[in-house]
Design an enzyme around this catalytic site. Sequence first.
Site, mmCIF file in Angstrom:
data_model
loop_
_atom_site.group_PDB
_atom_site.id
_atom_site.type_symbol
_atom_site.label_atom_id
_atom_site.label_comp_id
_atom_site.label_asym_id
_atom_site.label_seq_id
_atom_site.Cartn_x
_atom_site.Cartn_y
_atom_site.Cartn_z
ATOM 1 C CG ASP A 169 -29.868 -15.486 -24.178
ATOM 2 O OD1 ASP A 169 -30.780 -15.925 -24.895
ATOM 3 O OD2 ASP A 169 -28.936 -16.194 -23.767
ATOM 4 C CD GLU A 170 -31.850 -17.287 -29.223
ATOM 5 O OE1 GLU A 170 -31.513 -17.913 -30.225
ATOM 6 O OE2 GLU A 170 -32.973 -17.390 -28.705
HETATM 7 P P1 TTP Z 1 -30.168 -20.056 -23.111
HETATM 8 O O1 TTP Z 1 -29.594 -19.139 -24.135
HETATM 9 O O2 TTP Z 1 -30.902 -21.262 -23.582
HETATM 10 O O3 TTP Z 1 -29.004 -20.600 -22.173
HETATM 11 P P2 TTP Z 1 -27.856 -19.829 -21.411
HETATM 12 O O4 TTP Z 1 -27.655 -18.459 -21.947
HETATM 13 O O5 TTP Z 1 -28.098 -19.926 -19.939
HETATM 14 O O6 TTP Z 1 -26.606 -20.727 -21.694
HETATM 15 P P3 TTP Z 1 -25.843 -20.962 -23.065
HETATM 16 O O7 TTP Z 1 -24.496 -20.354 -22.876
HETATM 17 O O8 TTP Z 1 -25.771 -22.444 -23.195
HETATM 18 O O9 TTP Z 1 -26.609 -20.326 -24.183
HETATM 19 O O10 TTP Z 1 -31.138 -19.243 -22.156
HETATM 20 C C1 TTP Z 1 -30.947 -17.881 -21.865
HETATM 21 C C2 TTP Z 1 -31.474 -17.599 -20.488
HETATM 22 O O11 TTP Z 1 -32.853 -17.883 -20.452
HETATM 23 C C3 TTP Z 1 -30.853 -18.461 -19.435
HETATM 24 O O12 TTP Z 1 -29.654 -17.894 -18.912
HETATM 25 C C4 TTP Z 1 -31.936 -18.605 -18.415
HETATM 26 C C5 TTP Z 1 -33.213 -18.443 -19.191
HETATM 27 N N1 TTP Z 1 -33.908 -19.743 -19.380
HETATM 28 C C6 TTP Z 1 -34.925 -20.086 -18.511
HETATM 29 O O13 TTP Z 1 -35.272 -19.319 -17.619
HETATM 30 N N2 TTP Z 1 -35.539 -21.288 -18.660
HETATM 31 C C7 TTP Z 1 -35.201 -22.162 -19.638
HETATM 32 O O14 TTP Z 1 -35.785 -23.257 -19.741
HETATM 33 C C8 TTP Z 1 -34.161 -21.787 -20.546
HETATM 34 C C9 TTP Z 1 -33.751 -22.721 -21.656
HETATM 35 C C10 TTP Z 1 -33.540 -20.575 -20.380
#
Ligand code: TTP
Length: 641
Positions: free
Chosen positions: A120-121
């Site tokens: 997601d980045e």
């Molecule tokens: P992140 O980008 O770390 O978090 P997020 O998008 O949920 O929230 P934020 O708005 O704070 O960025 O992670 C992206 C996705 O990856 C998250 O929605 C779920 C998954 N994920 C996992 O499955 N396990 C993990 O330990 C992490 C950090 C993320």
Amino acid sequence: MPVARPELSDARVIAHVDMDCFYVQVEQRKQPELRGLPTAVVQYNSWKGGGLIAVSYEARKYGVKRSMRGDEAKEVCPQIHLVQVPVARGKADLNLYRNAGSEVVSILARKGRCERASIDEVYLDLTDAAKTMLSENPPEMLEAVDDEVLKSHVLGPDEDERKEVENVREWFCRSSAEHRDKLLACGAIIVADLRMQVLKETQFTCSAGIAHNKMLAKLASGMNKPAQQTVVPFSSVEGLLASLPIKKMKQLGGKLGNSLQSDLGVNTVGDLLQFPVEKLQERYGINTGTWLWNIARGISGDEVEGRILPKSHGCGKNFPGPQALRKITSVQRWLNDLCEELSERLQSDLDQNKRVAHTLTLHARAYKSNDSDSQRKFPSKSCPLRYGTAKIQEDALKLFNSALCDFLGSHRGETQGNPNSGWGVTALSVSASKILAAPPGTASILRFFHSCEPSSSSSEQNFSEIIPDSVPLSPSGSLSCSELNQAGPQKRSSAEETQINCGSSTLNRDDQKRKSSNYKGGCSILGYLQGSKPSCSSSKYEGAEIAQEALPVPPSEHNPGRPLKRSPEEENRVSQPSLDHNLQRREMWTYKVDEIDPSVIDELPPEIQEEVRGWLRPPKRANPVKRGSSITNYYLPSRKM
Ligand code: TTP
């Protein structure tokens, strides 16, 4: 290990875009009634309602955190909606989220070089787009600035600037601004627009950081979430780093960060400024020392790699506590499932992106039950990747067995009689890496055989020979396996190479034969299709024979579901290889020649196109085959495989 790269230019415009509570948003799009409500996505297991992996911003207000179990989340926020991650093959199925991430990437990639950094980045290099905007349509000339742009956070302008700039609109529209800040302003306008497009087209919100390099952009994107963007003007870099805790910096969360804190008393990135580069190099080596000196000054030359597809594919599963796998048969069962999923993903990568992976790696975490040396790491092993589920499963098991031998070390003697005793596996994963563009024609050949083969395993066999091996045979002739440094690049030195020669894990002679018969440029199509046959045959007869084996005639009114039956005369002829025999075989190969899609041949390498066309010259036939009844259907893209 961090790599010190000099800053290429301080006039680059780099954005880091990060989706907000991504898995939650994906689930909310599926169930719109959950929008705006406290929601979390849970990786379900029976212990305390499973672990939370994504938490909506509404739920975060109640104190719900990712580290919580479902039951704990319910305690702090009784109205929370917990959605389970889809499950396939007994483990989390992330395809839904991966595909949603791809939707977003395809939108963000519209304005510049785009690097997909995780599910997601994304990093974007918007330098060219910003330069174009600045020359053609500079912000100071804009009659109206979009609201989304005006909601940007511009990090701490210094005193002089603060006098000059009263609000964000002024910062964007200053004609007196430095050229590099004007470029940043253009970049921020472009990013705001891209984020709006993402929202309109996918219903997802995201946050972004805009700066002169990747490091600063990444730091900024997390500063104001959700659905906001943060700009880092050049003049605010020092202030930003001065108060940034060292552990917040990527690559300083672990041992290196600990050492900086305990050995040098460094708590913020800015604290590093007091150390001369020589001192940092002396303590941490030239590369790391230089990198530390650079980051203290906000210098980072990392480029945005033009890559919107993943660098590797991996499938894994944890087996905590009592779920640890203690028998080879249990490991094999799970490996089979993981390899099946990996194989499916490789297949769709090939179909959609025309890419093939070259290295298969097995990672595991394990313990020895009767050994005090429980720190010993289960080694990761890799080998050339052969396409086809059965082959990946077979190779992964061999890698596991080999790694288990190394892991058990001196206990090997005790356990060889009973390989099912004395150990437990708590995590297992397989990954495919070194993904490169497929040789022309690869996808077509695979489609061709998948379409025609009644059983997938034989088509897989053929395709596995198309993939050039990434690792040559070792001098002894057995297939090399290498231990991989999981974190580092997959560089293989000869010292790292270890042969699989541990009991049943030794790769057999068939494997070796196949390796030595791979396609070499200029050889015939046989080299592609039939590794176990001589690879560079010049005989069309052999080609016909192989084609016949590889292409069973599909059921039709001329061939109701079984091999062509030969007449007694034909049987006679078959027993003595002759020109007639060749013709007979050729006839079988050309049986439905006029129905073969020519584009399949066009995709083959030029040196074999001619050869194939030679085989396919349409013979004069008394009884033309009824169209639509046979192989054509097998080629049609709409046919379900
Ligand atoms: P992140 O980008 O770390 O978090 P997020 O998008 O949920 O929230 P934020 O708005 O704070 O960025 O992670 C992206 C996705 O990856 C998250 O929605 C779920 C998954 N994920 C996992 O499955 N396990 C993990 O330990 C992490 C950090 C993320």
